[in-house]
Design a protein around this motif. Sequence first.
Motif, PDB file in Angstrom:
ATOM      1  N   LEU A 163      -0.712  13.698  -2.761  1.00  0.00           N
ATOM      2  CA  LEU A 163      -1.754  12.667  -2.869  1.00  0.00           C
ATOM      3  C   LEU A 163      -1.645  11.822  -4.136  1.00  0.00           C
ATOM      4  CD1 LEU A 163      -4.695  14.876  -1.619  1.00  0.00           C
ATOM      5  CD2 LEU A 163      -3.947  12.745  -0.525  1.00  0.00           C
ATOM      6  N   ASP A 164      -0.817  12.208  -5.052  1.00  0.00           N
ATOM      7  CA  ASP A 164      -0.701  11.480  -6.316  1.00  0.00           C
ATOM      8  C   ASP A 164      -0.222  10.045  -6.080  1.00  0.00           C
ATOM      9  OD1 ASP A 164      -0.666  11.038  -9.089  1.00  0.00           O
ATOM     10  OD2 ASP A 164       1.462  11.550  -9.191  1.00  0.00           O
ATOM     11  N   GLY A 165      -1.055   9.066  -6.450  1.00  0.00           N
ATOM     12  CA  GLY A 165      -0.692   7.665  -6.306  1.00  0.00           C
ATOM     13  C   GLY A 165      -0.923   7.076  -4.935  1.00  0.00           C
ATOM     14  N   VAL A 166      -1.578   7.817  -4.038  1.00  0.00           N
ATOM     15  CA  VAL A 166      -1.806   7.357  -2.666  1.00  0.00           C
ATOM     16  C   VAL A 166      -3.044   6.451  -2.603  1.00  0.00           C
ATOM     17  CG1 VAL A 166      -2.533   8.136  -0.361  1.00  0.00           C
ATOM     18  CG2 VAL A 166      -0.631   9.273  -1.538  1.00  0.00           C
ATOM     19  N   ASP A 167      -2.927   5.350  -1.863  1.00  0.00           N
ATOM     20  CA  ASP A 167      -4.053   4.435  -1.662  1.00  0.00           C
ATOM     21  C   ASP A 167      -4.857   4.791  -0.418  1.00  0.00           C
ATOM     22  OD1 ASP A 167      -3.306   2.618  -3.840  1.00  0.00           O
ATOM     23  OD2 ASP A 167      -1.597   2.120  -2.571  1.00  0.00           O
ATOM     24  N   VAL A 168      -4.146   5.173   0.649  1.00  0.00           N
ATOM     25  CA  VAL A 168      -4.809   5.458   1.914  1.00  0.00           C
ATOM     26  C   VAL A 168      -4.093   6.617   2.596  1.00  0.00           C
ATOM     27  CG1 VAL A 168      -3.416   3.722   3.122  1.00  0.00           C
ATOM     28  CG2 VAL A 168      -5.559   4.498   4.134  1.00  0.00           C
ATOM     29  N   LEU A 169      -4.872   7.506   3.212  1.00  0.00           N
ATOM     30  CA  LEU A 169      -4.267   8.590   3.976  1.00  0.00           C
ATOM     31  C   LEU A 169      -4.685   8.475   5.439  1.00  0.00           C
ATOM     32  CD1 LEU A 169      -6.241  11.254   4.893  1.00  0.00           C
ATOM     33  CD2 LEU A 169      -6.404  11.442   2.420  1.00  0.00           C
ATOM     34  N   ASP A 218     -10.265  12.675  -2.921  1.00  0.00           N
ATOM     35  CA  ASP A 218     -11.303  12.047  -3.739  1.00  0.00           C
ATOM     36  C   ASP A 218     -10.956  12.177  -5.220  1.00  0.00           C
ATOM     37  OD1 ASP A 218     -13.757  10.776  -4.302  1.00  0.00           O
ATOM     38  OD2 ASP A 218     -14.753  12.708  -4.549  1.00  0.00           O
ATOM     39  N   GLY A 219     -10.509  13.349  -5.602  1.00  0.00           N
ATOM     40  CA  GLY A 219     -10.132  13.559  -6.993  1.00  0.00           C
ATOM     41  C   GLY A 219      -8.917  12.751  -7.411  1.00  0.00           C
ATOM     42  N   ALA A 220      -8.047  12.451  -6.438  1.00  0.00           N
ATOM     43  CA  ALA A 220      -6.832  11.684  -6.728  1.00  0.00           C
ATOM     44  C   ALA A 220      -7.071  10.177  -6.704  1.00  0.00           C
ATOM     45  CB  ALA A 220      -5.735  12.049  -5.732  1.00  0.00           C
ATOM     46  N   GLY A 221      -8.289   9.763  -6.327  1.00  0.00           N
ATOM     47  CA  GLY A 221      -8.598   8.336  -6.306  1.00  0.00           C
ATOM     48  C   GLY A 221      -8.151   7.612  -5.054  1.00  0.00           C
ATOM     49  N   VAL A 276       0.840  -1.192   0.000  1.00  0.00           N
ATOM     50  CA  VAL A 276       0.000   0.000   0.000  1.00  0.00           C
ATOM     51  C   VAL A 276       0.877   1.245   0.000  1.00  0.00           C
ATOM     52  CG1 VAL A 276      -1.538   1.348   1.493  1.00  0.00           C
ATOM     53  CG2 VAL A 276      -2.007  -1.067   1.091  1.00  0.00           C
ATOM     54  N   GLN A 277       0.444   2.263  -0.742  1.00  0.00           N
ATOM     55  CA  GLN A 277       1.088   3.578  -0.665  1.00  0.00           C
ATOM     56  C   GLN A 277       0.268   4.436   0.290  1.00  0.00           C
ATOM     57  OE1 GLN A 277       4.048   5.226  -2.144  1.00  0.00           O
ATOM     58  NE2 GLN A 277       3.342   6.376  -0.357  1.00  0.00           N
ATOM     59  N   ALA A 278       0.859   4.764   1.419  1.00  0.00           N
ATOM     60  CA  ALA A 278       0.163   5.538   2.439  1.00  0.00           C
ATOM     61  C   ALA A 278       0.708   6.953   2.507  1.00  0.00           C
ATOM     62  CB  ALA A 278       0.316   4.869   3.802  1.00  0.00           C
ATOM     63  N   LEU A 279      -0.159   7.871   2.902  1.00  0.00           N
ATOM     64  CA  LEU A 279       0.244   9.240   3.192  1.00  0.00           C
ATOM     65  C   LEU A 279      -0.183   9.553   4.618  1.00  0.00           C
ATOM     66  CD1 LEU A 279       1.219  12.133   2.369  1.00  0.00           C
ATOM     67  CD2 LEU A 279      -1.161  12.594   1.723  1.00  0.00           C
ATOM     68  N   VAL A 280       0.764   9.986   5.449  1.00  0.00           N
ATOM     69  CA  VAL A 280       0.449  10.397   6.816  1.00  0.00           C
ATOM     70  C   VAL A 280       0.492  11.923   6.859  1.00  0.00           C
ATOM     71  CG1 VAL A 280       1.082  10.283   9.255  1.00  0.00           C
ATOM     72  CG2 VAL A 280       1.389   8.276   7.791  1.00  0.00           C
ATOM     73  N   VAL A 281      -0.656  12.503   7.091  1.00  0.00           N
ATOM     74  CA  VAL A 281      -0.777  13.955   7.163  1.00  0.00           C
ATOM     75  C   VAL A 281      -0.503  14.375   8.608  1.00  0.00           C
ATOM     76  CG1 VAL A 281      -2.265  15.928   6.691  1.00  0.00           C
ATOM     77  CG2 VAL A 281      -2.533  13.824   5.363  1.00  0.00           C
ATOM     78  N   PHE A 284       3.617   1.832   9.467  1.00  0.00           N
ATOM     79  CA  PHE A 284       3.458   1.455   8.063  1.00  0.00           C
ATOM     80  C   PHE A 284       4.737   0.805   7.526  1.00  0.00           C
ATOM     81  CE2 PHE A 284      -0.183   4.511   7.559  1.00  0.00           C
ATOM     82  CZ  PHE A 284      -1.069   3.618   6.974  1.00  0.00           C
ATOM     83  N   LEU A 285       5.871   1.397   7.824  1.00  0.00           N
ATOM     84  CA  LEU A 285       7.144   0.858   7.343  1.00  0.00           C
ATOM     85  C   LEU A 285       7.411  -0.518   7.935  1.00  0.00           C
ATOM     86  CD1 LEU A 285       9.389   4.056   7.545  1.00  0.00           C
ATOM     87  CD2 LEU A 285       8.489   2.959   5.480  1.00  0.00           C
ATOM     88  N   ALA A 286       7.091  -0.695   9.221  1.00  0.00           N
ATOM     89  CA  ALA A 286       7.321  -1.978   9.874  1.00  0.00           C
ATOM     90  C   ALA A 286       6.489  -3.090   9.247  1.00  0.00           C
ATOM     91  CB  ALA A 286       7.011  -1.876  11.371  1.00  0.00           C
ATOM     92  N   ARG A 287       5.352  -2.728   8.665  1.00  0.00           N
ATOM     93  CA  ARG A 287       4.492  -3.723   8.026  1.00  0.00           C
ATOM     94  C   ARG A 287       4.794  -3.875   6.530  1.00  0.00           C
ATOM     95  NH1 ARG A 287      -1.500  -3.385  10.907  1.00  0.00           N
ATOM     96  NH2 ARG A 287      -0.822  -2.453  12.888  1.00  0.00           N
ATOM     97  N   GLY A 288       5.854  -3.214   6.086  1.00  0.00           N
ATOM     98  CA  GLY A 288       6.309  -3.410   4.718  1.00  0.00           C
ATOM     99  C   GLY A 288       5.630  -2.569   3.672  1.00  0.00           C
ATOM    100  N   HIS A 289       5.035  -1.449   4.070  1.00  0.00           N
ATOM    101  CA  HIS A 289       4.333  -0.597   3.122  1.00  0.00           C
ATOM    102  C   HIS A 289       5.126   0.669   2.834  1.00  0.00           C
ATOM    103  CE1 HIS A 289       0.756  -3.106   3.187  1.00  0.00           C
ATOM    104  NE2 HIS A 289       0.896  -3.177   4.498  1.00  0.00           N
ATOM    105  N   SER A 290       4.807   1.300   1.713  1.00  0.00           N
ATOM    106  CA  SER A 290       5.436   2.548   1.336  1.00  0.00           C
ATOM    107  C   SER A 290       4.661   3.697   1.974  1.00  0.00           C
ATOM    108  CB  SER A 290       5.435   2.699  -0.190  1.00  0.00           C
ATOM    109  OG  SER A 290       6.012   3.917  -0.573  1.00  0.00           O
ATOM    110  N   VAL A 291       5.384   4.670   2.512  1.00  0.00           N
ATOM    111  CA  VAL A 291       4.715   5.754   3.225  1.00  0.00           C
ATOM    112  C   VAL A 291       5.403   7.072   2.901  1.00  0.00           C
ATOM    113  CG1 VAL A 291       6.107   5.418   5.319  1.00  0.00           C
ATOM    114  CG2 VAL A 291       3.892   6.546   5.485  1.00  0.00           C
TER     115      VAL A 291
END
Length: 258
Positions: free
Chosen positions: A59-65, A92-95, A2-7, A21-28
């Motif tokens: 937000l470009d390419g982010v799956d979850v924020l 929403d616009g970025a999907g 997953v590509q995550a964004l932490v605001v 997120f990093l510990a679980r192997g995801h991109s952040v």
Amino acid sequence: MVQALVVGGTGLAGRQAVKEFLARGHSVRVLSRHGGAPGTAIEHFQGDLVTGEGLAEALDGVDVLVDTTDGKTRGTRSVLETGAKNLLAMADGAGVGRAVLLSIVNVDQGRFAYYQAKRQQELVYKTSPIDTWIVRATQFHDFIPMIAGAASLTGVFPAFTKTSFQTIDTRDVAHALVDVALSTERAPDDPITIGGPEVHTAHELVAKWKRATGKRGFVAKFPLPGTLGKFLREGRNLVPDNQFGTITFDQWLAESAR
């Protein structure tokens, strides 16, 4: 992956969410007002939630924020409601498929300005077309030194009378945030509520902090006036049936001392 964004990913809870997120192997990646230090392994984006500047790029390419933003002062409070509207519209616009908001236990029952602003932030999230989860947590362990430490130079450490806290470690909060961010289920109608593993009086917690830090002075009991004092005395900041955290205040103090 997953590509995550932490605001707000440079704040207390945000930093831990990034690590989780990093510990679980995801991109952040991290979005903050001032960006991050160059040369770090984590992508940092500089942006302003109130003006919307920099949000599209982050937000470009982010799956979850995951939104851990705060705004306790009058000058920063607009980041909560206005910032949430801008962030979610862009997301929403970025999907972006899912949004997770960190909030506060029983925030809808507080009549003081900060809680009312956080509640408006929640309502913005609830009306978003994105699958949105709200996680309400009790006060962090860091809340106690924030209160007592400010008065440490006077040698008097305030402890609110008739008040208890169920403090939680930010690592446990991050665990809950990432759990729901990665969940395969749809968001429930009601917020997820989490609290720390123990309930202690304010006097007990301040005394523990004083001993652990070796500060000189005495712990004095003071009534907290106003609507916040009433809220705390009524125990609305406690959720003893929703213990989630495993790291106690004593453990956190020992680690902080080291």
